[in-house]
Design a protein around this motif. Structure first.
Motif, PDB file in Angstrom:
ATOM      1  N   LYS A 112       0.844  -1.195   0.000  1.00  0.00           N
ATOM      2  CA  LYS A 112       0.000   0.000   0.000  1.00  0.00           C
ATOM      3  C   LYS A 112       0.891   1.261   0.000  1.00  0.00           C
ATOM      4  CE  LYS A 112      -3.728  -2.435   2.405  1.00  0.00           C
ATOM      5  NZ  LYS A 112      -4.637  -2.455   3.597  1.00  0.00           N
ATOM      6  N   TYR A 125     -12.054  -2.494  -3.467  1.00  0.00           N
ATOM      7  CA  TYR A 125     -12.627  -2.605  -2.116  1.00  0.00           C
ATOM      8  C   TYR A 125     -14.163  -2.543  -2.139  1.00  0.00           C
ATOM      9  CZ  TYR A 125      -8.125  -2.407   0.369  1.00  0.00           C
ATOM     10  OH  TYR A 125      -6.880  -2.709   0.894  1.00  0.00           O
ATOM     11  N   THR A 128      -5.513  -7.920  10.293  1.00  0.00           N
ATOM     12  CA  THR A 128      -5.817  -6.586   9.747  1.00  0.00           C
ATOM     13  C   THR A 128      -5.322  -5.491  10.692  1.00  0.00           C
ATOM     14  OG1 THR A 128      -7.788  -7.528   8.729  1.00  0.00           O
ATOM     15  CG2 THR A 128      -7.694  -5.126   8.881  1.00  0.00           C
ATOM     16  N   ASN A 136      -1.707  -0.256   7.405  1.00  0.00           N
ATOM     17  CA  ASN A 136      -1.187  -1.617   7.626  1.00  0.00           C
ATOM     18  C   ASN A 136      -0.365  -2.175   6.455  1.00  0.00           C
ATOM     19  OD1 ASN A 136      -3.306  -2.144   5.968  1.00  0.00           O
ATOM     20  ND2 ASN A 136      -4.439  -3.454   7.397  1.00  0.00           N
TER      21      ASN A 136
HETATM   22  P1  RTP Z   1      -6.772  -5.862   2.995  1.00  0.00           P
HETATM   23  O1  RTP Z   1      -8.035  -6.135   2.216  1.00  0.00           O
HETATM   24  O2  RTP Z   1      -6.253  -4.466   2.803  1.00  0.00           O
HETATM   25  O3  RTP Z   1      -5.751  -6.929   2.796  1.00  0.00           O
HETATM   26  O4  RTP Z   1      -7.125  -5.946   4.534  1.00  0.00           O
HETATM   27  P2  RTP Z   1      -7.924  -7.049   5.305  1.00  0.00           P
HETATM   28  O5  RTP Z   1      -8.534  -8.053   4.373  1.00  0.00           O
HETATM   29  O6  RTP Z   1      -7.015  -7.554   6.361  1.00  0.00           O
HETATM   30  O7  RTP Z   1      -9.068  -6.171   5.980  1.00  0.00           O
HETATM   31  P3  RTP Z   1     -10.441  -5.634   5.376  1.00  0.00           P
HETATM   32  O8  RTP Z   1     -11.488  -5.855   6.404  1.00  0.00           O
HETATM   33  O9  RTP Z   1     -10.675  -6.138   3.988  1.00  0.00           O
HETATM   34  O10 RTP Z   1     -10.164  -4.071   5.335  1.00  0.00           O
HETATM   35  C1  RTP Z   1      -9.450  -3.494   4.265  1.00  0.00           C
HETATM   36  C2  RTP Z   1      -8.563  -2.395   4.782  1.00  0.00           C
HETATM   37  O11 RTP Z   1      -9.362  -1.342   5.290  1.00  0.00           O
HETATM   38  C3  RTP Z   1      -8.699  -0.725   6.367  1.00  0.00           C
HETATM   39  N1  RTP Z   1      -9.555  -0.821   7.554  1.00  0.00           N
HETATM   40  N2  RTP Z   1      -9.745   0.175   8.358  1.00  0.00           N
HETATM   41  N3  RTP Z   1     -10.625   1.818  10.476  1.00  0.00           N
HETATM   42  C4  RTP Z   1     -11.020   0.556  10.438  1.00  0.00           C
HETATM   43  O12 RTP Z   1     -11.750   0.065  11.282  1.00  0.00           O
HETATM   44  C5  RTP Z   1     -10.555  -0.263   9.320  1.00  0.00           C
HETATM   45  N4  RTP Z   1     -10.859  -1.522   9.128  1.00  0.00           N
HETATM   46  C6  RTP Z   1     -10.220  -1.874   7.993  1.00  0.00           C
HETATM   47  C7  RTP Z   1      -7.384  -1.457   6.561  1.00  0.00           C
HETATM   48  O13 RTP Z   1      -6.360  -0.794   5.812  1.00  0.00           O
HETATM   49  C8  RTP Z   1      -7.686  -2.808   5.961  1.00  0.00           C
HETATM   50  O14 RTP Z   1      -6.502  -3.469   5.576  1.00  0.00           O
END
Ligand code: RTP
Length: 153
Positions: free
Chosen positions: A14, A54, A96, A117
């Motif tokens: 990222k 996303y 995450t 992250n």
């Molecule tokens: P990614 O898709 O980026 O690999 O991350 P992930 O599956 O571990 O998590 P996801 O739930 O898909 O969330 C995507 C990205 O959104 C941001 N996020 N912010 N502020 C918050 O509560 C929050 N929750 C998620 C993070 O950058 C996360 O990686």
């Protein structure tokens, strides 16, 4: 049944990871683990492209912040191929929220905040294929690693 050594996953450094000079570190961890790099590029995606990536999160309250963050600079896009690439890729990334990520994982070693992250990894084989098609419409490479017999039985 023969193990599927052709599973593919989409891994993306990222903007914070690119800015902090972590492309090589992250790429290197996947290479050293035994995964085969079959596509890579530095990209400056549009907001619309990031919203597609996303799309599953568009109702979440953090979605606008997430798109702003992801649009703040270049991302480094990679496709890796290998046994259980999706599940192992996620394990290598960590949780995450970096607070819940074990030391030794990428987020556990290099990140502190959920909203910074540093790296994305596909969360299912189905999503990996969708993400690869979105980020690499030009396709990925096919070639053999000479060391494959030293990585797989
Ligand atoms: P990614 O898709 O980026 O690999 O991350 P992930 O599956 O571990 O998590 P996801 O739930 O898909 O969330 C995507 C990205 O959104 C941001 N996020 N912010 N502020 C918050 O509560 C929050 N929750 C998620 C993070 O950058 C996360 O990686």
């Amino acid at each position: 049944m023969a193990p599927n050594v052709s599973e593919r996953t989409y891994i993306m450094v990222k903007p914070d990871g690119v800015d902090r000079g972590l492309i090589g570190e992250i790429l290197s961890r996947f290479e050293k683990r035994g995964f085969k790099l079959i596509a890579s590029k530095l990209a400056l995606p549009s907001k619309e492209h990031l919203e597609k990536h996303y799309a599953d999160l568009k109702e979440r309250s953090f979605f606008p912040d997430l798109i702003r963050y992801m649009h703040s600079g270049p991302v480094f896009c990679m496709v890796f191929e290998g046994l259980d690439a999706v599940k192992t890729g996620r394990a290598m990334l960590g949780a995450t929220n970096p607070l819940a990520s074990a030391p030794g994982t990428i987020r556990g070693d290099f990140a502190l905040a959920t909203g910074r992250n540093i790296c994305h990894g596909s969360d299912s084989v189905e999503n990996a294929e969708k993400e690869i098609a979105l980020w690499f419409p030009e396709g990925t490479l096919q070639y053999k690693l000479s060391q494959a017999a030293m990585i797989y039985e």
